[in-house]
Design an enzyme around this catalytic site. Structure first.
Site, PDB file in Angstrom:
ATOM      1  N   LYS A 103      25.436  21.881 -29.621  1.00 38.64           N
ATOM      2  CA  LYS A 103      25.404  20.413 -29.724  1.00 38.64           C
ATOM      3  C   LYS A 103      25.154  19.765 -28.366  1.00 38.64           C
ATOM      4  O   LYS A 103      25.645  20.252 -27.349  1.00 38.64           O
ATOM      5  CB  LYS A 103      26.761  19.890 -30.241  1.00 38.64           C
ATOM      6  N   HIS A 147      40.342  14.425 -36.871  1.00 39.15           N
ATOM      7  CA  HIS A 147      40.941  15.191 -35.766  1.00 39.15           C
ATOM      8  C   HIS A 147      42.384  14.737 -35.535  1.00 39.15           C
ATOM      9  O   HIS A 147      43.276  15.558 -35.332  1.00 39.15           O
ATOM     10  CB  HIS A 147      40.194  14.941 -34.449  1.00 39.15           C
ATOM     11  N   SER A 183      32.408  13.781 -36.495  1.00 42.72           N
ATOM     12  CA  SER A 183      31.947  12.987 -35.348  1.00 42.72           C
ATOM     13  C   SER A 183      30.488  12.584 -35.546  1.00 42.72           C
ATOM     14  O   SER A 183      30.095  11.465 -35.193  1.00 42.72           O
ATOM     15  CB  SER A 183      32.073  13.795 -34.051  1.00 42.72           C
ATOM     16  N   ARG A 195      37.334  21.487 -43.629  1.00 38.06           N
ATOM     17  CA  ARG A 195      37.116  20.446 -44.634  1.00 38.06           C
ATOM     18  C   ARG A 195      36.624  21.125 -45.913  1.00 38.06           C
ATOM     19  O   ARG A 195      37.408  21.651 -46.681  1.00 38.06           O
ATOM     20  CB  ARG A 195      36.109  19.415 -44.101  1.00 38.06           C
TER      21      ARG A 195
END
Ligand code: PNS
Length: 162
Positions: free
Chosen positions: A40, A16, A127, A89
């Protein structure tokens, strides 16, 4: 031009931070907004995530951190942001990012999503990976800054004690 970088940042990683540094050079101002992702369950409260982000970006004068609620595009409009930034990514990110960007452009056609490709050294990093490593007592030094690693270790120590 003001850009908005939305995400859950639970917690912020080196991946990030690389996107933040690069986006801060491309735009006059960058606002990072911590939004809830309905998919989440966060490990950190939004104020903890904000505090960690603020400590990590203190060297970047044109970057600020806020906590938002509701729709990201509404937050963007209220804060005069014309651009949303997202990092990508691997190809596996594409489906999800396409859904998000398409929903956002349908809701608010004059706000563009711009994707920045993660640097190869961060293309594996998330994360969730950092949380799994913390839970299992692994070395976090290549994943998150020291202050984030300390907080991660702390929360998983607390939950182990319960
Ligand atoms: O870091 P994440 O979890 O991939 O970020 C996803 C996030 C928080 C940016 C996304 O879930 C979001 O924008 N949530 C707010 C609600 C919203 O606007 N959803 C998109 C349109 S349906």
């Amino acid at each position: 031009m003001i850009a908005l970088y939305p995400g859950s940042f639970d917690p912020v990683t080196y991946g990030h931070l690389d996107i933040i540094e690069r986006a801060s050079q491309l735009f006059d101002k960058l606002i990072i907004v911590i939004m809830e992702n309905d998919e989440k369950k966060p490990a950190f409260s939004s104020s903890q995530r904000k505090e960690l982000l603020e400590k990590c970006i203190s060297h970047l004068p044109n970057v600020s951190v806020k906590v938002g609620s509701g729709l990201t595009v509404d937050f963007a409009r209220e804060h005069n942001c014309q651009v949303l930034i997202r990092g990508v990514r691997a190809v596996s990110d594409y489906e999800y990012e396409m859904q998000l960007a398409t929903a956002n452009m349908t809701l608010q056609p004059d706000i563009e999503t711009i994707f920045l490709l993660a640097r190869p050294q961060y293309s594996f990093l998330s994360s969730s990976t950092a949380k799994t490593i913390a839970k299992n007592g692994g070395d976090l030094s290549k994943f998150v800054p020291e202050i984030v690693a300390e907080k991660l270790t702390e929360i998983y120590k607390i939950s182990e004690g319960n």
